[in-house]
Motif scaffolding. Structure first.
Motif, PDB file in Angstrom:
ATOM      1  N   GLY A  98      -4.903 -58.310 -83.223  1.00 29.01           N
ATOM      2  CA  GLY A  98      -4.045 -59.134 -84.140  1.00 29.01           C
ATOM      3  C   GLY A  98      -2.750 -58.482 -84.151  1.00 29.01           C
ATOM      4  O   GLY A  98      -2.361 -57.459 -83.955  1.00 29.01           O
ATOM      5  N   GLY A  99      -1.949 -59.354 -84.946  1.00 21.92           N
ATOM      6  CA  GLY A  99      -0.741 -58.648 -85.569  1.00 21.92           C
ATOM      7  C   GLY A  99      -0.891 -57.428 -86.129  1.00 21.92           C
ATOM      8  O   GLY A  99       0.189 -56.560 -85.833  1.00 21.92           O
ATOM      9  N   THR A 100      -1.838 -57.001 -87.037  1.00 21.17           N
ATOM     10  CA  THR A 100      -1.746 -55.804 -87.559  1.00 21.17           C
ATOM     11  C   THR A 100      -1.993 -54.723 -86.636  1.00 21.17           C
ATOM     12  O   THR A 100      -1.017 -53.659 -86.617  1.00 21.17           O
ATOM     13  CB  THR A 100      -2.914 -55.766 -88.540  1.00 21.17           C
ATOM     14  OG1 THR A 100      -2.691 -56.976 -89.602  1.00 21.17           O
ATOM     15  CG2 THR A 100      -3.260 -54.536 -89.427  1.00 21.17           C
ATOM     16  N   PRO A 179       9.914 -65.624 -87.529  1.00 21.53           N
ATOM     17  CA  PRO A 179      10.365 -65.224 -88.901  1.00 21.53           C
ATOM     18  C   PRO A 179       9.665 -64.564 -89.752  1.00 21.53           C
ATOM     19  O   PRO A 179       8.490 -63.991 -89.492  1.00 21.53           O
ATOM     20  CB  PRO A 179      10.390 -66.727 -89.291  1.00 21.53           C
ATOM     21  CG  PRO A 179       9.238 -67.290 -88.784  1.00 21.53           C
ATOM     22  CD  PRO A 179       9.005 -66.578 -87.425  1.00 21.53           C
ATOM     23  N   TYR A 181       7.242 -63.932 -92.888  1.00 20.68           N
ATOM     24  CA  TYR A 181       6.232 -64.753 -93.416  1.00 20.68           C
ATOM     25  C   TYR A 181       6.729 -65.502 -94.535  1.00 20.68           C
ATOM     26  O   TYR A 181       6.421 -66.816 -94.609  1.00 20.68           O
ATOM     27  CB  TYR A 181       4.720 -64.246 -93.410  1.00 20.68           C
ATOM     28  CG  TYR A 181       3.773 -65.004 -93.786  1.00 20.68           C
ATOM     29  CD1 TYR A 181       3.106 -65.738 -92.984  1.00 20.68           C
ATOM     30  CD2 TYR A 181       3.270 -64.949 -95.363  1.00 20.68           C
ATOM     31  CE1 TYR A 181       2.185 -66.573 -93.410  1.00 20.68           C
ATOM     32  CE2 TYR A 181       2.307 -65.758 -95.569  1.00 20.68           C
ATOM     33  CZ  TYR A 181       1.555 -66.583 -94.437  1.00 20.68           C
ATOM     34  OH  TYR A 181       0.627 -67.456 -95.039  1.00 20.68           O
ATOM     35  N   VAL A 209       4.048 -64.237 -86.099  1.00 26.18           N
ATOM     36  CA  VAL A 209       4.150 -65.809 -86.105  1.00 26.18           C
ATOM     37  C   VAL A 209       4.984 -66.426 -85.509  1.00 26.18           C
ATOM     38  O   VAL A 209       4.589 -67.694 -85.232  1.00 26.18           O
ATOM     39  CB  VAL A 209       4.243 -65.949 -87.761  1.00 26.18           C
ATOM     40  CG1 VAL A 209       5.552 -66.024 -88.270  1.00 26.18           C
ATOM     41  CG2 VAL A 209       3.433 -67.295 -88.112  1.00 26.18           C
ATOM     42  N   HIS A 242      -3.118 -65.568 -81.620  1.00 28.10           N
ATOM     43  CA  HIS A 242      -4.332 -66.243 -82.337  1.00 28.10           C
ATOM     44  C   HIS A 242      -3.341 -67.101 -83.814  1.00 28.10           C
ATOM     45  O   HIS A 242      -4.149 -67.709 -84.420  1.00 28.10           O
ATOM     46  CB  HIS A 242      -5.158 -65.549 -82.941  1.00 28.10           C
ATOM     47  CG  HIS A 242      -4.945 -64.376 -83.882  1.00 28.10           C
ATOM     48  ND1 HIS A 242      -5.799 -63.293 -84.054  1.00 28.10           N
ATOM     49  CD2 HIS A 242      -4.036 -64.134 -84.647  1.00 28.10           C
ATOM     50  CE1 HIS A 242      -5.287 -62.279 -84.884  1.00 28.10           C
ATOM     51  NE2 HIS A 242      -3.999 -62.990 -85.236  1.00 28.10           N
ATOM     52  N   LYS A 243      -2.175 -67.007 -83.542  1.00 28.36           N
ATOM     53  CA  LYS A 243      -1.347 -67.852 -84.340  1.00 28.36           C
ATOM     54  C   LYS A 243      -0.846 -69.118 -83.683  1.00 28.36           C
ATOM     55  O   LYS A 243      -1.684 -69.838 -83.259  1.00 28.36           O
ATOM     56  CB  LYS A 243      -0.448 -67.319 -85.169  1.00 28.36           C
ATOM     57  CG  LYS A 243      -0.821 -66.312 -86.183  1.00 28.36           C
ATOM     58  CD  LYS A 243       0.053 -65.454 -86.957  1.00 28.36           C
ATOM     59  CE  LYS A 243      -0.785 -64.545 -87.910  1.00 28.36           C
ATOM     60  NZ  LYS A 243       0.250 -63.493 -88.390  1.00 28.36           N
TER      61      LYS A 243
HETATM   62  C1  LIG Z   1       0.263 -63.030 -89.526  1.00 28.25           C
HETATM   63  C2  LIG Z   1       1.321 -61.739 -89.584  1.00 28.25           C
HETATM   64  C3  LIG Z   1       1.098 -60.469 -89.303  1.00 28.25           C
HETATM   65  C4  LIG Z   1      -0.155 -59.948 -89.303  1.00 28.25           C
HETATM   66  O1  LIG Z   1      -1.014 -60.529 -88.416  1.00 28.25           O
HETATM   67  P1  LIG Z   1      -2.430 -60.404 -88.405  1.00 28.25           P
HETATM   68  O2  LIG Z   1      -3.032 -61.242 -87.265  1.00 28.25           O
HETATM   69  O3  LIG Z   1      -3.131 -61.025 -89.623  1.00 28.25           O
HETATM   70  O4  LIG Z   1      -2.984 -58.842 -88.439  1.00 28.25           O
HETATM   71  C5  LIG Z   1       2.550 -59.532 -89.238  1.00 28.25           C
HETATM   72  N1  LIG Z   1       3.348 -60.193 -89.313  1.00 28.25           N
HETATM   73  C6  LIG Z   1       3.657 -61.518 -89.583  1.00 28.25           C
HETATM   74  C7  LIG Z   1       5.083 -62.110 -89.729  1.00 28.25           C
HETATM   75  C8  LIG Z   1       2.632 -62.381 -89.592  1.00 28.25           C
HETATM   76  O5  LIG Z   1       2.814 -63.733 -89.985  1.00 28.25           O
END
Ligand SMILES: *Cc1c(COP(=O)(O)O)cnc(C)c1O
Length: 484
Positions: A98-100, A179, A181, A209, A242-243
């Motif tokens: 994931g993003g984290t 961008p 969030y 995102v 996954h977004k």
């Molecule tokens: C969602 C998001 C993250 C973190 O992603 P996760 O999948 O929730 O761990 C980091 N940066 C931005 C800009 C995001 O929108």
């Protein structure tokens, strides 16, 4: 806390029925009234993703030689992502959960890179515009890189002059978002990357995102500033499949300008009695399903599929934007370039508007500095724009009326301010719990009316107290609810 394992197993029907029953209090994202947490490309795509996930349900990508099929999926997903994000033949990367995790890897890599390339730096620093995602703070917390927060301008984009002024001999990384969030605006990545280049340091674009939306938004003719590897100073990018990639959860990519940089991310241990162990990212065991599902959805939709979805989403975004601007009393913060936005108000308590929307079944996240409601518009919302705007207008009208509840909120706020000055921290957290029950907590544990609670949280004079209160809540959430 202990919960005994059931003595004997239950039947499949019993097990599934129980969980199904529990779901009745969950957010019903399928109705297209939830503006965070879930992304969907529709039922047909979902069926493909589920099948691909199930096909590789048991496989483990810890060992890439065991499952060449998954290795192929991952390398192709990374390659397609690099191509979408302005990469050349040198760009490399990995899938993460994931993003984290992608962001954690970027920060770790920067730290390890600096050990080699900036050996004089003892306490490395990274520059984060205040809108950068908390995952960077988490990386700071985990890896000992000092976060240096810089302000954003009136337009909510990173203030380049402030970033430039924040650079010290210990700075190793500058972060920009595409961008960010909270307000959905794109930081001036080219300028941030130029500052990084002038100083011989790294620059990360957080396109978590935006990474799988902006390339298509641009192709549709909307103005999208450069944010990816086409900017020469950008050295790494995070982008979440996954977004807006519409993959199954547990799928993101972390990309690097070249192999030499990515090398700092990799891990190997050769002295374990269990054998030689190597792993590219944070996790050990890596679920094959998430990798396979990401490959499946990218190939199922293809460029034309993503473009068609992005087109409809952007049409909905334009309609929402115009609709909000037509409602007196509220406005869209800044000038969001994609499909995320924040709604604020100068005259109303915007959290009250949020609660009125909740009462009408809409789920909008609450933000602060300044108070606003957050929207992530995606495919599930495209048919709901009219009803959304109608309910929003009604909610704004309701929030504008003087009423008993608001007087109650004011009293709660005053009580909270007094309490935080006079009471020990633990008492304050108890009080927060009381307050949430006072303002109405439904059977699911989700606050029905959060305006008072959120307003109170925001008004706590000491942010340290607030952090403790929040950590108390995190502890509570890992304990069972009252059986019901
Ligand atoms: C969602 C998001 C993250 C973190 O992603 P996760 O999948 O929730 O761990 C980091 N940066 C931005 C800009 C995001 O929108």
């Amino acid at each position: 806390m202990t919960i005994p394992l059931p003595k004997n197993g239950k039947t499949k029907e019993e097990v599934l029925a129980q969980m199904q029953a529990w779901r009745q209090h969950d957010l019903r994202w399928q109705e297209g009234k939830v503006f965070s947490l879930v992304f969907s490309a529709g039922q047909e795509a979902l069926a493909v993703i589920k099948e691909a996930y199930a096909m590789f349900f048991s496989e483990n990508m810890l060992n890439p030689t065991a499952f060449p099929s998954l290795r192929r999926c991952e390398t192709e997903v990374v390659g397609m992502s690099a191509s979408l994000l302005g990469g050349d033949g040198y760009v490399v990367g990995n899938m993460s959960s994931g993003g984290t995790e992608s962001i954690l890897m970027a920060v770790l890599t920067a730290r390890e890179w600096a050990k080699v390339n900036k050996p004089a730096v003892k306490q490395p620093e990274m520059i984060l515009p205040i809108t950068a995602h908390p995952a960077f703070e988490k990386a700071a917390h985990y890896f000992g890189v000092k976060p240096v927060r810089t302000p954003v301008g009136e337009d909510f984009r990173a203030d380049v002059a402030a970033v430039r002024a924040a650079v010290t001999a210990a700075t190793i990384l500058i972060v920009g978002s595409a961008p960010a969030y909270p307000h959905g605006v794109i930081d001036p990545i080219a300028e941030l990357a130029a500052v990084a280049q002038e100083n011989g340091i790294l620059c990360h674009t957080d396109a978590c995102v935006g990474g799988f939306m902006l390339p298509f938004v641009r192709k549709l003719g909307y103005a999208v500033p450069d944010f990816d590897f086409s900017v020469s100073g950008v050295t790494s990018i995070s982008a979440d499949l996954h977004k807006y990639g519409y993959a199954a959860k547990g799928a993101s990519v972390i990309l690097y300008r070249n192999n030499a940089l990515r090398r700092h991310q990799l891990f190997a241990y050769t002295d374990w009695p269990g054998g030689i162990y190597a792993s590219p990212t944070m996790g050990g065991t890596r679920p094959g399903g998430a990798i396979a599902a990401a490959w499946a959805v990218m190939n199922y939709l293809g460029e034309a599929g993503y473009l068609a979805i992005a087109k409809q989403v952007m049409q909905a975004v334009t309609a929402v934007n115009e609709g909000i601007r037509a409602i007196p009393g509220i406005y869209v913060l800044g000038d969001p370039q994609m499909s995320l936005m924040a709604i604020g108000s100068e005259s109303l308590d915007i959290y009250e508007v949020g609660d009125e929307m909740s009462a009408r079944g809409w789920q909008l996240d609450r933000q602060h500095y300044p108070p606003s409601l957050h929207m992530t518009v995606h495919f599930a919302h495209i048919g709901n724009v009219e009803t959304f705007l109608r309910d929003l207008a009604a909610s704004v009208r309701m929030a504008g009326k003087p009423g008993l509840r608001k007087t109650g909120n004011k009293l709660l706020l005053a009580a909270a301010r007094l309490a935080t000055r006079k009471l020990p921290e633990r008492w304050v957290s108890k009080l927060m719990g009381r307050a949430s029950s006072l303002v109405g907590v439904s059977g699911s544990g989700l606050p029905e009316r959060s305006a008072a609670m959120y307003g109170m949280m925001g008004s706590l004079p000491n942010r340290g107290d607030l952090k403790e209160v929040v950590l108390d809540l995190v502890e509570q959430f890992t304990q069972p609810q009252d059986a019901s």
